[in-house]
Design a protein around this motif. Structure first.
Motif: not given
Length: 168
Positions: A45-56, A62-66
């Motif tokens: 998509g577009q423009g997400h702010t995502v914080a991933l903790k731990g072991s992914c 994919h997309g733009s502005g993340h």
């Protein structure tokens, strides 16, 4: 003695139930924090702010502005435009399309980590903790890398126009 239907179903479904569900973020402008326990992560998509903790598991952006931050991943793949991914440690790294910014520590497993950059105008900062193979194509990409003295220099292959690969 014949097993009953519920026992057979429990045996057949046990591996499926034990596997964690993947994390998926889609749409526009989501702001989310997640704790990974081995799950793969798909951001589109577009423009997400995502914080991933731990072991992914594998992280795919994919997309733009993340804007994505992560502590640990098995691999990182970024495509689209103007995405930012800043992390702790990952395995293989793939960067495609245009104007993405990546910062991460890259570790190798039994084989060298693979770093593949294509597209244009990316800014990539990597700290290598083991053997790596770097391939940069496209145009006007910048890849800066560092490594401790005991880490062997990566094998590097380049093509394209005005790409810059620098050891810091």
């Amino acid at each position: 003695m014949k097993p009953t239907l519920p026992v057979l179903l429990a045996i057949l479904l046990a591996p499926t139930l034990a596997h964690a569900e993947d994390i998926a973020i889609a749409g526009i402008g989501q702001s989310r924090d997640f704790t990974c326990n081995g799950e793969d992560v798909a951001i589109s998509g577009q423009g997400h702010t995502v914080a991933l903790k731990g072991s992914c598991g594998a992280i795919a952006v994919h997309g733009s502005g993340h804007t994505v931050t992560f502590e640990e991943a098995t691999s990182l793949a970024v495509s689209g435009a103007q995405n930012k991914a800043n992390g702790g440690t990952t395995g293989n790294v793939t960067v495609e399309t245009a104007e993405n910014s990546i910062s991460a520590k890259v570790h190798a497993g039994e084989t060298p980590a693979e770093i593949d950059v294509s597209g244009a105008d990316h800014m990539i900062e990597l700290e290598l903790t083991g053997p790596a193979k770097i391939e940069v194509g496209g145009a006007k990409n910048t890849l800066n890398w560092t490594a401790a003295a005991e880490v062997r220099a990566p094998s590097i292959s380049t093509s394209g126009i005005e790409n810059r690969i620098v050891k810091r």
